[in-house]
Write an enzyme that holds these catalytic residues in place. Sequence first.
Site, PDB file in Angstrom:
ATOM      1  CG  ASP A  31       7.176  -4.256   4.850  1.00 30.33           C
ATOM      2  OD1 ASP A  31       7.378  -3.181   5.433  1.00 30.33           O
ATOM      3  OD2 ASP A  31       8.099  -4.968   4.394  1.00 30.33           O
ATOM      4  CB  THR A  53       7.466  -0.299   4.273  1.00 30.83           C
ATOM      5  OG1 THR A  53       8.666  -0.272   3.492  1.00 30.83           O
ATOM      6  CG2 THR A  53       6.437   0.632   3.646  1.00 30.83           C
ATOM      7  CG  ASP A  54       3.623  -3.221   7.303  1.00 25.93           C
ATOM      8  OD1 ASP A  54       2.901  -2.469   6.638  1.00 25.93           O
ATOM      9  OD2 ASP A  54       3.528  -4.454   7.261  1.00 25.93           O
ATOM     10  CG  LEU A  55       7.982  -2.134  11.964  1.00 26.81           C
ATOM     11  CD1 LEU A  55       9.368  -2.666  12.292  1.00 26.81           C
ATOM     12  CD2 LEU A  55       7.026  -2.374  13.131  1.00 26.81           C
ATOM     13  N   GLY A  92       3.441   2.802  10.802  1.00 30.31           N
ATOM     14  CA  GLY A  92       2.867   2.792  12.143  1.00 30.31           C
ATOM     15  C   GLY A  92       3.321   3.984  12.962  1.00 30.31           C
TER      16      GLY A  92
END
Length: 460
Positions: free
Chosen positions: A198, A226-228, A231
């Site tokens: 991230d 960014t990861d979320l 997702g």
Amino acid sequence: MLRAGLGRRSRCCGGLWRSPCPAAASGSARALSAASASPSPGSGGGARSGDAPPAGASNVKPLDGVKILDLTRILAGPFATMNLGDLGAEVIKVERPGAGDDTRAWGPPFAGTESVYFLSVNRNKKSIAINMKDSKGVKLIKELAAASDVFVENFVPGKLAEMGLGYEDIKKIAPHIVYCSITGYGQTGPVVQRGGYDSIAAAVSGLMHITGHEDGEPVRAGVAMTDLATGLYTYGAIMAGLLQRYKTGKGLHIDCNLLSTQVACLTHVAANYLNCKIEAKRWGTAHGSIVPYQAFKTKDGYIVVGAGNDHQFVTVCKILNLPEVSKDSRYKTNTLRVQNRKELIDILSTRFSEKATTEWLQLFEGHGVPYGPINNMQQVFSDPQVLHNGLVMEMNHPTAGRIAVPGPGVRYSEFAVSHPKPPPLVGQHTVEILKSMLGYEDDAIEELLRTGAVAQHEVR
């Protein structure tokens, strides 16, 4: 022994939205989902209050009957598959025997011996521990893929193909599969072999450049946004893939990656540069195109106020007892307020510093101007609206005991996201999955366990 071969799921309507067969042609995808297996009560104990479906509604969920083979670790992938599990999908989480998902070691804090980080994004999943370095483990992945609707992975591009588990390999044995890859940078290009975390993606994409105090250093967001966001893109893309398969009868490959997600999420900041060549900068809590729209320091804390139009600005001035400011020609429009930002913010900041946060909250209440305090975690989970929205999910974990995590931020009128199953232990469901999904007999399972191709966690 294996009772069913790789083609066991090829029959028409073998899974939700598998292909447009007679049942689908007569109606909608809802008819197919209604015909699929009903959800069983979660083994995780209680859920938040108010989660029963409306009177007269069944609790059939949109993804009941959909099987998802989840080879992802860390955050983006697990967050996506957790959200799919909330909607009724059966998520089979494939983990390394022993260590499991990397985030199982991320801590403190731990709940007992379980990483709270891991617990936060892995509810409603079953865990099978498979040694993918063993040829028998690779064979099991292929068999599970043939029995699944969705295959999700976040390996470096080409890694699974080397093992015979890339999209083209799985497509041959499971042409129906919705195969989703999550990477740092995409499937092709000059830097795709780099690992993607991230923070690195946030840096390369420019998010860190625009985050932080105006005259300060670049700052990482407090959670891995960014990861979320990746997702959430993945979650939506898989839903779209299932709908596409329902229309065409064919599976497909989906390419999700951190860099593309975050660049897409730059929205107006990116558009400012692309259209006007305006280089972005950091604004702290403020907004580059709206004034006032930021946090103000009070006598004992902070309040965030946003005046998105001229009428709201006049209202803010009335609440602050600054009528002369709203009449000042320098502040009549938002464009003028942006041009004269410093002078205006100095005036407003001086006034906000004269009262405590709770006093300002009471004065702003009911005036139609967006506002709110900056809360810490204790204040967040004591907030009346947070409590009313039922945003906390509680479960009984086999080793950690009673745990609580934030639940999904969406509600549906016809079903409830309730009775969540607790995050699994590594390999907690290995034997169950081999029997129920693949039809393995006890002697074959014992041999896989003996050779280390799989592992089963015994819950005491």
